[in-house]
Scaffold this active site. Sequence first.
Site, PDB file in Angstrom:
ATOM      1  N   ASN A  19       0.852  -1.190   0.000  1.00 21.40           N
ATOM      2  CA  ASN A  19       0.000   0.000   0.000  1.00 21.40           C
ATOM      3  C   ASN A  19       0.888   1.240   0.000  1.00 21.40           C
ATOM      4  O   ASN A  19       1.330   1.705   1.044  1.00 21.40           O
ATOM      5  CB  ASN A  19      -0.922  -0.008   1.225  1.00 21.40           C
ATOM      6  CG  ASN A  19      -1.963   1.094   1.177  1.00 21.40           C
ATOM      7  OD1 ASN A  19      -1.926   1.956   0.310  1.00 21.40           O
ATOM      8  ND2 ASN A  19      -2.894   1.073   2.112  1.00 21.40           N
TER       9      ASN A  19
ATOM     10  N   ASN B 240      -5.793   6.468  -1.422  1.00 21.50           N
ATOM     11  CA  ASN B 240      -6.703   5.942  -2.454  1.00 21.50           C
ATOM     12  C   ASN B 240      -7.290   4.584  -2.078  1.00 21.50           C
ATOM     13  O   ASN B 240      -7.840   3.883  -2.925  1.00 21.50           O
ATOM     14  CB  ASN B 240      -5.997   5.872  -3.819  1.00 21.50           C
ATOM     15  CG  ASN B 240      -4.845   4.864  -3.845  1.00 21.50           C
ATOM     16  OD1 ASN B 240      -4.737   4.005  -2.992  1.00 21.50           O
ATOM     17  ND2 ASN B 240      -3.968   4.991  -4.834  1.00 21.50           N
ATOM     18  N   ASP B 241      -7.220   4.212  -0.816  1.00 22.73           N
ATOM     19  CA  ASP B 241      -7.694   2.890  -0.398  1.00 22.73           C
ATOM     20  C   ASP B 241      -9.167   2.676  -0.740  1.00 22.73           C
ATOM     21  O   ASP B 241      -9.583   1.577  -1.090  1.00 22.73           O
ATOM     22  CB  ASP B 241      -7.491   2.692   1.104  1.00 22.73           C
ATOM     23  CG  ASP B 241      -6.021   2.473   1.451  1.00 22.73           C
ATOM     24  OD1 ASP B 241      -5.193   2.424   0.523  1.00 22.73           O
ATOM     25  OD2 ASP B 241      -5.707   2.356   2.646  1.00 22.73           O
TER      26      ASP B 241
ATOM     27  N   GLY C 196      -5.950  -2.511   0.047  1.00 22.65           N
ATOM     28  CA  GLY C 196      -5.321  -1.210  -0.137  1.00 22.65           C
ATOM     29  C   GLY C 196      -4.033  -1.185  -0.926  1.00 22.65           C
ATOM     30  O   GLY C 196      -3.464  -0.117  -1.159  1.00 22.65           O
TER      31      GLY C 196
ATOM     32  N   ASP D 143      -1.563  -1.018  -4.080  1.00 26.38           N
ATOM     33  CA  ASP D 143      -1.773  -0.157  -5.248  1.00 26.38           C
ATOM     34  C   ASP D 143      -0.520  -0.074  -6.113  1.00 26.38           C
ATOM     35  O   ASP D 143       0.499  -0.713  -5.833  1.00 26.38           O
ATOM     36  CB  ASP D 143      -2.223   1.245  -4.803  1.00 26.38           C
ATOM     37  CG  ASP D 143      -1.321   1.851  -3.742  1.00 26.38           C
ATOM     38  OD1 ASP D 143      -0.108   1.547  -3.730  1.00 26.38           O
ATOM     39  OD2 ASP D 143      -1.817   2.634  -2.906  1.00 26.38           O
TER      40      ASP D 143
ATOM     41  N   ASP E  31      -6.338 -13.915 -19.786  1.00 29.56           N
ATOM     42  CA  ASP E  31      -7.138 -14.730 -18.882  1.00 29.56           C
ATOM     43  C   ASP E  31      -8.105 -15.626 -19.661  1.00 29.56           C
ATOM     44  O   ASP E  31      -8.639 -15.226 -20.694  1.00 29.56           O
ATOM     45  CB  ASP E  31      -7.912 -13.781 -17.957  1.00 29.56           C
ATOM     46  CG  ASP E  31      -8.764 -14.502 -16.954  1.00 29.56           C
ATOM     47  OD1 ASP E  31      -8.187 -15.178 -16.073  1.00 29.56           O
ATOM     48  OD2 ASP E  31      -9.998 -14.380 -17.017  1.00 29.56           O
TER      49      ASP E  31
ATOM     50  N   GLU F 104      -3.799 -18.200 -20.935  1.00 29.59           N
ATOM     51  CA  GLU F 104      -4.128 -19.169 -19.889  1.00 29.59           C
ATOM     52  C   GLU F 104      -4.959 -20.284 -20.534  1.00 29.59           C
ATOM     53  O   GLU F 104      -6.145 -20.117 -20.804  1.00 29.59           O
ATOM     54  CB  GLU F 104      -4.916 -18.509 -18.764  1.00 29.59           C
ATOM     55  CG  GLU F 104      -5.250 -19.487 -17.638  1.00 29.59           C
ATOM     56  CD  GLU F 104      -6.278 -18.951 -16.660  1.00 29.59           C
ATOM     57  OE1 GLU F 104      -6.257 -19.387 -15.498  1.00 29.59           O
ATOM     58  OE2 GLU F 104      -7.112 -18.106 -17.051  1.00 29.59           O
TER      59      GLU F 104
END
Length: 611
Positions: free
Chosen positions: A131, A136-137, A156, A158, A323, A352
């Site tokens: 974090n 910006n949490d 949190g 980032d 993905d 994947e």
Amino acid sequence: MNRILQLFMLLLPLAISAQIDKIEPPFWWSGMNHSKLQIMVYGDEIARYTPEVKNAVITGITKTENPNYVFITVDTEGLDPGTYNIDFKKGKRTVFTHAYELKKRTPGSNIRKGFDASDVIYLLMPDRFANGNPANDSHPELTEKVNRNFEGGRHGGDIQGIIDHLDHIEALGATAVWSTPLCEDNDKKYSYHTYAQSDVYRIDPRYGTNKDYQRLSEELHKRDMKLLMDYVTNHWGLEHWMIKDLPAYDWIHQFPGYAQTNYRMTTQMDPNASGRDRRYCMDGWFVQSMPDLNQQNPLVLNYLIQNAVWWIEFADLDGFRVDTYSYNDKEAIALWTKAIMDEYPHFNIVGEVWMHDQAQMAYWQKDSKIGAIQNYNSYLPSVMDFTLHDAVTVVFKEKNPTWDKGMIQVYENFVNDFLYPDVNKLLVFAENHDTARINELYPDLKDYKLIMTLIATVRGMPQIYYGSEIGMKGNKSKGDGDIRRDFPGGWANDENNAFTASGRTDLQNEYFDFTSKLFNWRKGAEVIHSGETTQYIPENEVYVFFRHDKDRAVMVIVNNNPAAQTIKLDRFAENLGGFSKGEEVLSGRETGLDSTLGVPAKTSYIIELKK
């Protein structure tokens, strides 16, 4: 009165232009191979107007059953960088104008070099790594707020946290960072994984800004490191703004409404599969909160191609991990992949393809002879070696090795290398963010060393998972949150700061020092990056293989036996011939090559052979 009317007429275009809620892509570049630019304009009944572009040719205008959308195709070939006005007209009258920018492309952008077998990829989950900016949490526009006490919640971490700890990643010997998705995900719960995206042109504000993502790329490139984006082509999240107001009924797959995929990816190549089963694999939703995109709709496919290209140019990316690649419409995903590789011929994309049979995985790699049987080419450069992962998760705890159990399972994995068009472009790994933690399966450091030695020295591109380098565990049976724990030291009040040698415990330093030495050595070991492989059938749970070219050779010994073993070197004469001695990489000791070599229990050797 006339002055008031004149003022009103001047302000009217500005008022009406507020109808434009979104234009995507928000800007483009001149000189792109993808020169037929599809601009999506969204706003209240925007389809009432007819768009025109001065000094450019519109080759198509598509309006769907939803009057809030219009898709404008502009031919950008030969256009200089600059601003081009899109006039929205009612009859002959221009009602309002939008200025659209074509930026100047960075010189050499099209020949950027993607990641390859010379790289070591560090996979991290940004919410759980560090974090760097507590401010910006949480974010007022997004539903889920930070709650570090909830295992499946936002914690949190980032982009700033990643930037702050690039020293740690670089010191580990990694040369590339693969971050799980960073685009906005406005799910009410479990949004931290960000695979159910709600805006694919916007970095989630709880991670930072688009500019922060650019800055991460810049900081990595300063270190001669690379950035891989985790890209999702198969689905978006239910909270995506376009899902809430679909451009067309067939923008997503509907049955009508929801139907879940059967997860049977084998239906994609099974010649005996029923049409229903094949459809439910490709078109079914991955989960109920992730609507499946209909890539057979040319508007959708073009949107996804342009979004991917936009991020490569905008953030100066070095690769994609895609993905759920094999859940996509296989013909459409091939077109998506080819469009990107045509734009960037030296780029790399790894898909994947979570399957458990080498022939089925090889089917998805570019120029596969297996795919060619069905006249199929995905154009996908790289796939993930899930069968090696399968072997790794069981062989090092096999107490009763047999004909087909134990280290022979690792050997047999490489027997099938002939199925792949390019084995050096396989992604090799022991774990990732969806699998069991390797240190949970094998809590003994000795086993970790055996596994990492294998991952570091076999053919392909090694990927390591954040936290394993300090012995981090996590029990998959407790849920994904447990295998995605916070990295200790990533939060201000953490008691254990494992980002520094002084903050790590003695055991954490043992894990880190071994991993760092191994992968930093690998950086300069070109024979590992591009050499051939010769392997020998394991005996007494000792697996021996060589990586070699015409001038160099490395002998790798993995002793998975709980007892020390003595191996006779004459068995390996075809690879040892011409070499008189060797240096064991991890210990620095010189090794003779005369007759026998003793290897302690549960120990690996990497021996650089010398003449």
